[in-house]
Design a protein around this motif. Structure first.
Motif, mmCIF file in Angstrom:
data_model
loop_
_atom_site.group_PDB
_atom_site.id
_atom_site.type_symbol
_atom_site.label_atom_id
_atom_site.label_comp_id
_atom_site.label_asym_id
_atom_site.label_seq_id
_atom_site.Cartn_x
_atom_site.Cartn_y
_atom_site.Cartn_z
ATOM 1 N N THR A 38 -8.550 -5.156 6.632
ATOM 2 C CA THR A 38 -7.295 -5.561 7.266
ATOM 3 C C THR A 38 -6.189 -5.929 6.274
ATOM 4 N N MET A 39 -6.199 -5.338 5.090
ATOM 5 C CA MET A 39 -5.195 -5.670 4.068
ATOM 6 C C MET A 39 -5.124 -7.186 3.902
ATOM 7 N N ALA A 40 -6.264 -7.756 3.658
ATOM 8 C CA ALA A 40 -6.415 -9.203 3.734
ATOM 9 C C ALA A 40 -5.870 -9.916 2.509
ATOM 10 N N VAL A 41 -4.561 -10.108 2.501
ATOM 11 C CA VAL A 41 -3.956 -10.879 1.414
ATOM 12 C C VAL A 41 -3.549 -12.240 1.980
ATOM 13 N N PHE A 42 -3.278 -13.167 1.100
ATOM 14 C CA PHE A 42 -2.771 -14.468 1.543
ATOM 15 C C PHE A 42 -1.248 -14.381 1.505
ATOM 16 N N SER A 43 -0.647 -14.199 2.663
ATOM 17 C CA SER A 43 0.751 -13.783 2.706
ATOM 18 C C SER A 43 1.737 -14.850 2.221
ATOM 19 N N ASP A 44 1.370 -16.128 2.297
ATOM 20 C CA ASP A 44 2.298 -17.168 1.835
ATOM 21 C C ASP A 44 2.263 -17.349 0.324
ATOM 22 N N LEU A 45 1.273 -16.769 -0.329
ATOM 23 C CA LEU A 45 1.149 -16.910 -1.784
ATOM 24 C C LEU A 45 1.730 -15.672 -2.469
ATOM 25 N N THR A 46 2.134 -15.842 -3.721
ATOM 26 C CA THR A 46 2.680 -14.704 -4.462
ATOM 27 C C THR A 46 1.545 -13.774 -4.894
ATOM 28 N N VAL A 47 1.939 -12.593 -5.400
ATOM 29 C CA VAL A 47 0.946 -11.643 -5.912
ATOM 30 C C VAL A 47 0.122 -12.319 -7.014
ATOM 31 N N ARG A 48 0.829 -13.002 -7.889
ATOM 32 C CA ARG A 48 0.161 -13.694 -9.008
ATOM 33 C C ARG A 48 -0.841 -14.729 -8.483
ATOM 34 N N GLU A 49 -0.403 -15.521 -7.495
ATOM 35 C CA GLU A 49 -1.281 -16.571 -6.965
ATOM 36 C C GLU A 49 -2.490 -15.978 -6.243
ATOM 37 N N ARG A 97 5.568 -5.083 -10.459
ATOM 38 C CA ARG A 97 6.972 -5.184 -10.057
ATOM 39 C C ARG A 97 7.189 -6.374 -9.114
ATOM 40 N N PHE A 98 6.220 -6.614 -8.258
ATOM 41 C CA PHE A 98 6.362 -7.705 -7.271
ATOM 42 C C PHE A 98 5.504 -8.915 -7.628
ATOM 43 N N TRP A 99 5.295 -9.106 -8.911
ATOM 44 C CA TRP A 99 4.388 -10.141 -9.437
ATOM 45 C C TRP A 99 4.642 -11.516 -8.825
ATOM 46 N N LEU A 100 5.922 -11.878 -8.698
ATOM 47 C CA LEU A 100 6.233 -13.222 -8.199
ATOM 48 C C LEU A 100 6.728 -13.214 -6.750
ATOM 49 N N SER A 101 6.569 -12.065 -6.081
ATOM 50 C CA SER A 101 6.980 -12.004 -4.667
ATOM 51 C C SER A 101 5.838 -12.483 -3.781
ATOM 52 N N ARG A 102 6.218 -12.987 -2.601
ATOM 53 C CA ARG A 102 5.180 -13.416 -1.653
ATOM 54 C C ARG A 102 4.475 -12.180 -1.104
ATOM 55 N N ALA A 103 3.154 -12.275 -1.007
ATOM 56 C CA ALA A 103 2.362 -11.120 -0.583
ATOM 57 C C ALA A 103 2.751 -10.663 0.819
ATOM 58 N N GLY A 104 3.230 -11.600 1.644
ATOM 59 C CA GLY A 104 3.627 -11.254 2.998
ATOM 60 C C GLY A 104 4.802 -10.299 3.044
ATOM 61 N N THR A 105 5.573 -10.223 1.962
ATOM 62 C CA THR A 105 6.754 -9.350 1.952
ATOM 63 C C THR A 105 6.415 -7.933 1.457
ATOM 64 N N LEU A 106 5.164 -7.699 1.021
ATOM 65 C CA LEU A 106 4.795 -6.378 0.508
ATOM 66 C C LEU A 106 4.599 -5.380 1.655
ATOM 67 N N SER A 107 4.673 -4.086 1.317
ATOM 68 C CA SER A 107 4.396 -3.058 2.335
ATOM 69 C C SER A 107 2.882 -2.982 2.559
#
Lengths: 240, 355
Positions: A87-98, A126-136
């Motif tokens: 399910t593309m299980a990322v923690f969306s409130d955390l950044t890619v780095r986190e 490229r999206f190292w410090l972006s929140r995972a929830g904002t990724l495609s």
């Protein structure tokens, strides 16, 4: 070839449903084993049972000669298993780095390994410090897989990594899986895309109605169209 | 940004609002002379800390506890009983804190280990039951706690209103024990708030956020959710108890109504929702708005009502009657939840992301 993971007579009940009805198979060390089957055959339940997210009601699961079926999920994870859910299980409130730092647990992130991961998935850099929830969707799947390989693990359980991804991303993913395989990591992969299965799989186990109905080499299975038709209701040719 | 643990407000408007609140609180004795404004400022400091500690549980860990006022009460009663029974000295304040904080931590640990293994709703129900039992106990043990009347006590001389730290005034304000007490409360609350900010931005805080989002995924990464949730519960309880101790020192009184009542728990919930869950800064904004409304909305409505009456406007004098201030507070709360579902901080940050 020694088996890293062995399931013997594993049963799993979810509520009143009897999903796994005596699953037996082995995952050889340093090889990629494909777990195939129709929808609802019990593939995801098998992976979740191995991880302890569903409790096996009967049978044994041995990882590196140790019974793990009664262990808690965190202990199973710390024994060297990594799980990538479908399910593309990322923690969306955390950044890619986190997200990657969480997977590294107590250790610091290894720059060399990060560079290796960025080679396959440059978007993560490229999206190292972006929140995972904002990724495609594709980027989330990349992050989900990167999280499983950011630290060396002995066994990767990956559930339908290519589901819903664009062909270009699937290509990068296959390349990454091949590289993981060359690095000697053992992989148990659930996959619906037959091309991907054929490209990365060494062995194949086919499930139906909560049981393994076929186990053998991937090359032989890919060559036997009638067997594919019989077990999966499809053939490799029609899915290319 | 080290002092904020790298967690900046991330929005210009939010930064301005927070800076304005900080400056107003830091210079409250000089900017807003008088007993009531100073009391309101101290209450904002204490509740901002209390709500921030609750945000660690609700906003960062995703668990709903109804026992937060119990820990607040334990801190308050710890200091109150030590000062009441053994005399007003700093060592008795220390004794009260030394007894209260470990007691709060032990209770939080016991509740956590007992009930956080299972579904979150079970934990909520257990905290509700334990907090109710504790409130009843505090009322019943009147030989110890003073029952419903609570305990009034003396504080060390330097904190008494009649004491002046030095002769003369600063900007027209005498530096008496009340002002010293205020700065004790302000500095302690600010320091503990920064500590909370440090905690939520540490690796431990990240795990809590991961658990809130998906306990299964966090477990699959090797984290023991019961351990992390229990640690969060203990940390929140310790900070709440410290806030309770400061409240007792400020009020020179502790009773069930000021430290254990369920209405305080509801106030905390409203403040954390208005400010924005999982942000820490939301606690400051929520506490400020709510306590200002609690203290000044009634007076404001009284003025509006008399103005409307003198102007002969029909309906309005009754609508804005000071006795209806709670109704208006409720309406404001509903409107804020409707238009700011992620709280004021969440809304401002969303705006910044879109821009």
């Amino acid at each position: 070839m020694s088996a890293l993971l062995t399931l013997s007579g594993v049963h799993t009940h979810i509520g009143r449903y009897h999903i796994l009805q005596g699953v037996d198979f082995t995952v050889p060390q340093a090889q990629t084993t494909m777990l195939l089957g129709r929808n609802g055959a019990g593939k995801t339940t098998t992976l979740r049972t191995i991880m302890g997210l569903w409790r096996a009601s009967a049978g044994t699961i041995r990882f590196a000669e140790r019974a793990i079926e009664k262990d808690a999920t965190p202990d199973i994870s710390r024994a060297g298993l990594a799980y990538v859910p479908e399910t593309m299980a990322v923690f969306s409130d955390l950044t890619v780095r986190e997200n990657l730092m969480l997977a590294a647990r107590d250790a610091a992130l290894d720059d060399t390994r990060l560079d290796w991961i960025f080679r396959f998935f440059p978007a993560l850099k490229r999206f190292w410090l972006s929140r995972a929830g904002t990724l495609s969707g594709g980027q989330k799947q990349m992050l989900s897989i990167a999280r499983a390989i950011v630290e060396p693990r002995r066994l990767l359980l990956i559930d339908e990594p290519t589901k819903g991804l664009a062909p270009a991303i699937v290509g990068a993913l296959v390349e990454c899986l091949m590289e993981i395989k060359r690095g000697g990591t053992t992989v148990l992969l659930v996959e619906q895309n037959f091309r991907v299965a054929q490209a990365v799989g060494d062995h194949v186990c086919v499930m139906d109605n909560g049981r393994i109905v076929h186990a053998g080499g991937m090359a032989e299975f890919a060559a036997d169209e009638s067997l594919q038709q019989k077990l999966l209701g499809l053939s490799l040719d029609t899915h290319q | 940004m080290m002092i904020l643990s790298g967690d900046r407000p991330r929005n210009a408007v939010l930064s301005v609002i927070l800076a304005a609140i900080l400056l107003a609180l830091a210079f409250a004795p000089f900017l807003f002379p008088g007993s009531k404004p100073l009391n309101v400022a101290a209450k904002i400091c204490i509740f901002a800390l209390l709500v921030a500690s609750y945000d660690l549980l609700l906003g960062y860990t995703g668990i709903v506890s109804f026992a937060h006022t119990m820990f607040f009460g334990i801190g308050a009663y710890g200091v109150a009983l030590a000062l009441f029974n053994y005399g007003p000295s700093w060592s008795m304040i220390a004794l009260g804190i030394i007894v209260a904080l470990p007691l709060a931590a032990l209770l939080a640990l016991a509740i956590g280990l007992f009930s956080l293994r299972v579904q979150a709703i079970f934990f909520s129900m257990v905290t509700l039951a334990v907090a109710s039992a504790f409130a009843v106990l505090a009322s019943q043990l009147s030989w110890l706690t003073g029952g419903e009347d609570g305990r009034s006590f003396q504080v060390p001389p330097v904190l008494r209103p009649g004491n002046r730290l030095f002769d003369g005034e600063i900007f027209g304000v005498a530096f008496n024990g009340r002002v010293v007490s205020y700065y004790l409360v302000f500095i302690a609350c600010a320091a503990l708030f920064l500590l909370l900010l440090r905690i939520v931005n540490s690796p431990f805080g990240r795990v809590l956020q991961a658990i809130r989002e998906s306990p299964f995924r966090a477990e699959a990464l090797g984290y023991r959710i019961v351990v992390h949730r229990t640690l969060a519960n203990v940390t929140a309880a310790l900070i709440a108890a410290a806030a309770g101790a400061l409240n007792a020192i400020w009020l020179h009184y502790t009773g069930p109504e000021t430290s254990l009542s369920f209405s305080i728990m509801l106030d905390i919930l409203v403040m954390v929702v208005i400010g924005g869950m999982g942000t820490m800064y939301g606690a400051v904004i929520g506490a400020t708005l709510y306590i200002l409304a609690q203290n000044y909305l009634q007076a404001l409505m009284g003025s509006a009502s008399s103005m409307a009456a003198s102007a002969g406007v029909p309906l309005e004098p009754g609508l804005f009657h000071p006795d209806r201030w709670l109704l208006w507070l409720g309406i404001l709360f509903i409107l804020s939840v409707r238009f700011f579902p992620t709280g004021i901080v969440g809304r401002l940050r969303q705006g910044a992301t879109k821009a």
